[in-house]
Structure formats: C-alpha cells, structure tokens
Motif scaffolding. Structure first.
Motif, mmCIF file in Angstrom:
data_model
loop_
_atom_site.group_PDB
_atom_site.id
_atom_site.type_symbol
_atom_site.label_atom_id
_atom_site.label_comp_id
_atom_site.label_asym_id
_atom_site.label_seq_id
_atom_site.Cartn_x
_atom_site.Cartn_y
_atom_site.Cartn_z
ATOM 1 N N GLY A 237 0.836 -1.182 0.000
ATOM 2 C CA GLY A 237 0.000 0.000 0.000
ATOM 3 C C GLY A 237 0.876 1.238 0.000
ATOM 4 N N SER A 238 0.302 2.336 0.426
ATOM 5 C CA SER A 238 1.040 3.592 0.429
ATOM 6 C C SER A 238 2.040 3.672 1.579
ATOM 7 C CB SER A 238 0.059 4.760 0.521
ATOM 8 O OG SER A 238 -0.762 4.814 -0.626
ATOM 9 N N TYR B 191 5.103 2.491 -1.832
ATOM 10 C CA TYR B 191 5.365 3.294 -3.026
ATOM 11 C C TYR B 191 4.089 3.436 -3.845
ATOM 12 C CZ TYR B 191 9.974 1.541 -1.709
ATOM 13 O OH TYR B 191 11.090 1.194 -0.996
ATOM 14 N N ASN B 192 3.412 4.528 -3.695
ATOM 15 C CA ASN B 192 2.216 4.809 -4.485
ATOM 16 C C ASN B 192 2.619 5.764 -5.602
ATOM 17 O OD1 ASN B 192 -0.233 5.929 -5.507
ATOM 18 N ND2 ASN B 192 -1.283 5.354 -3.610
ATOM 19 N N PRO B 193 2.539 5.330 -6.879
ATOM 20 C CA PRO B 193 3.012 6.165 -7.983
ATOM 21 C C PRO B 193 2.239 7.459 -8.184
ATOM 22 C CG PRO B 193 1.889 4.215 -8.812
ATOM 23 C CD PRO B 193 2.052 4.016 -7.336
ATOM 24 N N TYR B 194 1.142 7.620 -7.477
ATOM 25 C CA TYR B 194 0.450 8.906 -7.503
ATOM 26 C C TYR B 194 1.192 9.950 -6.674
ATOM 27 C CZ TYR B 194 -3.801 7.410 -9.915
ATOM 28 O OH TYR B 194 -4.691 6.976 -10.861
ATOM 29 N N ILE C 258 -0.346 20.786 12.123
ATOM 30 C CA ILE C 258 -1.149 19.793 11.407
ATOM 31 C C ILE C 258 -1.522 20.300 10.023
ATOM 32 C CG2 ILE C 258 -3.408 18.648 11.364
ATOM 33 C CD1 ILE C 258 -3.144 18.467 14.462
ATOM 34 N N MET C 259 -1.973 21.528 9.942
ATOM 35 C CA MET C 259 -2.355 22.114 8.651
ATOM 36 C C MET C 259 -1.161 22.134 7.696
ATOM 37 S SD MET C 259 -5.605 22.996 8.798
ATOM 38 C CE MET C 259 -5.947 24.410 7.744
ATOM 39 N N GLU C 260 0.002 22.439 8.218
ATOM 40 C CA GLU C 260 1.223 22.477 7.412
ATOM 41 C C GLU C 260 1.514 21.090 6.824
ATOM 42 O OE1 GLU C 260 4.950 24.248 6.002
ATOM 43 O OE2 GLU C 260 3.132 25.164 6.833
ATOM 44 N N ARG C 261 1.409 20.058 7.656
ATOM 45 C CA ARG C 261 1.699 18.700 7.206
ATOM 46 C C ARG C 261 0.656 18.203 6.204
ATOM 47 N NH1 ARG C 261 4.922 15.417 10.390
ATOM 48 N NH2 ARG C 261 4.677 13.942 8.643
ATOM 49 N N VAL C 262 -0.602 18.467 6.482
ATOM 50 C CA VAL C 262 -1.680 17.960 5.627
ATOM 51 C C VAL C 262 -1.649 18.589 4.245
ATOM 52 C CG1 VAL C 262 -4.183 17.924 5.306
ATOM 53 C CG2 VAL C 262 -3.199 17.279 7.517
ATOM 54 N N TYR C 263 -1.348 19.886 4.182
ATOM 55 C CA TYR C 263 -1.441 20.586 2.900
ATOM 56 C C TYR C 263 -0.117 20.715 2.148
ATOM 57 C CZ TYR C 263 -6.290 21.642 3.792
ATOM 58 O OH TYR C 263 -7.641 21.513 4.016
ATOM 59 N N PRO D 152 4.098 15.813 0.826
ATOM 60 C CA PRO D 152 3.728 14.990 -0.335
ATOM 61 C C PRO D 152 3.173 13.626 0.051
ATOM 62 C CG PRO D 152 6.113 15.097 -0.089
ATOM 63 C CD PRO D 152 5.538 16.098 0.860
ATOM 64 N N LEU D 153 3.422 13.187 1.275
ATOM 65 C CA LEU D 153 2.884 11.917 1.758
ATOM 66 C C LEU D 153 1.889 12.163 2.898
ATOM 67 C CD1 LEU D 153 6.168 9.817 1.740
ATOM 68 C CD2 LEU D 153 4.346 9.833 0.027
ATOM 69 N N ALA D 154 1.014 13.146 2.686
ATOM 70 C CA ALA D 154 0.046 13.524 3.716
ATOM 71 C C ALA D 154 -0.917 12.393 4.036
ATOM 72 C CB ALA D 154 -0.720 14.765 3.279
ATOM 73 N N ASN D 155 -1.199 11.542 3.050
ATOM 74 C CA ASN D 155 -2.099 10.406 3.314
ATOM 75 C C ASN D 155 -1.513 9.499 4.386
ATOM 76 O OD1 ASN D 155 -0.032 9.601 1.466
ATOM 77 N ND2 ASN D 155 -1.265 7.850 0.819
#
Length: 285
Positions: free
Chosen positions: A8-9, A31-34, A179-184, A187-190
């Motif tokens: 998975g991611s 490794y999610n290629p998206y 948190i807002m900084e990390r989420v937005y 690149p791996l916010a998910n």
C-alpha cells in the motif's frame, strides 16, 4: 528466481521465491506512484533491499501496489527494471493481489482497508468492477487516512472532548498550525493522516472515539460497498491493517447492512507467494 511484492502507500511486503530454498520475506516503505516518482522508488529500494536478494539472479518481478493503474504503472516499472536488469517485470493493482489472496480462484467481493481504501467484484481471475475510491483527498472512506483525518478535524475544530485533546497533545505534541502544514504541504500527507488511526484504535472504549470510527465504516459502506449490485449477496472479504485491527467493528457494520463477513487478513503476501510457487515461468511482455 521470483520476487513478489504487495503493498500500500505505507508499506510493501516482499517475498523472494528461489527453488529449493526457504521463502525470504521482508518489507520496505510503501510506493504509491500517484505520490512518488521512479527516482524515489529506485533510491528507496536500492537502500532497503536485503543483501540476500541477488538482483542479477532475479528473473521475474511481480509487483502489486496501491495506485498501480494503467496510467501510472510505468513509474513503478521503470524503477524495477533499473534495479533488476535481468528480470521480466509486471505491475498490477494491490486490489487484484488482495482478491487473489482472499478469494483464490473463486468469484466474490474483495476490499482493502489500509492507509487507503479499494473495493471490487472479482470473477476468480480478474477484477471485473471497481468503484473509484478517489484517494485520501476526496474519498478513501473507512481507511486509515480517513479515520485519521476525522480525528484531526475533531482536534483542530475543538470537537474532541478535552481529556482526549489533552491526550492527543501529550502523545503527538502537534498544534493546529503544524497539522495544517503537514496535511497541505507534505507529499505523503495520506500516510501522515493514517498514522493517527492507532490513537483511535487504542481508545475505542471512549464513546466519542467509538462513534468516530463507526461513522468511518458506515461511510465506507454507504459510499462504496452498497453501490455494488446485489452487494448483500456477497461476503465481505477484506485485507489491510485497518480491516485487521478494527475487525470486530467492521463485522458489526457489515451486519448492519445485511452483509456476512468472509476472510479478514492483514497482509496478502503469503497467499500470493503460495500462488506463484505453484506457477511455472511466466512470460511478461
């Protein structure tokens, strides 16, 4: 010599199959290629591969992963071909891997609940119908990133009861701004969001937390599962860390929608390894 991967991611599980020898299992980051490019995958794998994996001797690589679709699989193929120059490489979706591990050659319904979400109907060979999960920004209902995101929303909006807010701050030390900084911007916010599912799982005896997790699984059914024709006639077969650790709650939610539960597994890699051990050499274009 075959190298099988399912991931998975967040994490990829690998198995090296060498005739006459014991299976070698190991894991790397996801490794999610998206979200990552060929160079990132190549560099990460180059560092992470165990010394026991003789890259030049590998003749087949079968990689199943999150985000691996016809439009993105070239990203993964390029990285793998650069590492395993003598191997034929195939790339498929993690959903197909889960369906094979869960159902074998039997048709049915299969799903993934890990960092992300995915669902399908499977005919015993291929995925024949799948509703787009839309990723963590727009969908992925029931996943680790979805549950984590619901917790972060409650924390940032101060809906989270004070004792839980204090626990959260004590465990993570994160402010709303951080948190807002990390989420937005991450690149791996998910993956960042999914990391908070553990906090939820450890506190399911709390009424607020239990309702938050329950709502996430109801969203999974309402937004995805219930849109498959005749869904209640299938059993719920599910792979992934969230499905495995929240199994009781997932079963209860499935029963609410009239769906019996079949297999719940954490990691499909063993089933995939058994499958490929029984296969002869596979020609991959």
């Amino acid at each position: 010599m075959k190298l099988i991967a399912d991931g998975g991611s967040t994490k990829v599980s690998w198995c090296l199959i060498c005739p006459g020898e014991e299976l070698l299992y190991f894991s790397t980051e996801g490794y999610n290629p998206y979200y990552v490019d060929s160079q990132y995958i190549h560099q990460s794998l180059h560092k992470a591969l165990p010394a026991k994996v003789p890259r030049e001797a590998v003749t087949e690589v079968h990689f199943y992963g999150a985000g691996c679709e016809p439009s993105t699989e070239a990203v993964v193929i390029a990285a793998l071909r650069a590492l395993f120059e003598n191997a034929a490489v195939s790339v498929g979706s993690d959903l197909l891997a889960a369906a094979k591990a869960l159902l074998g050659n039997e048709p049915g319904f299969a799903a993934i609940l890990g960092t992300g979400t995915n669902t399908c109907l499977y005919d015993g060979k291929q995925v024949i119908q799948s509703i787009d999960p839309l990723g963590y920004m727009l969908g992925d209902e029931g996943s680790g990133s979805y549950i984590g995101k619901k917790l972060l929303i409650a924390y940032c909006r101060e809906y989270l009861p004070l004792p839980l807010r204090q626990e959260f701050l004590s465990v993570y030390g994160l402010t709303k701004e951080q948190i807002m900084e990390r989420v937005y911007k991450d690149p791996l916010a998910n993956r960042f969001c999914a990391g908070f599912a553990k906090f939820v799982h450890q506190r399911l005896d709390d009424e607020f937390v239990y309702r938050l997790a329950t709502d996430a699984f109801h969203d999974f059914f309402r937004s995805l599962v219930c849109h498959y024709p005749g869904y209640a006639g299938y059993t719920l077969n599910c792979a992934g860390s969230i499905a495995f650790h929240f199994e009781d709650l997932l079963k209860k939610t499935a029963a609410h929608y009239g769906m019996a539960t079949g297999k719940i597994i954490q990691d499909p890699i063993q089933g995939l390894a058994d499958y490929y051990r029984q296969q002869g050499a596979v020609k991959i274009e």
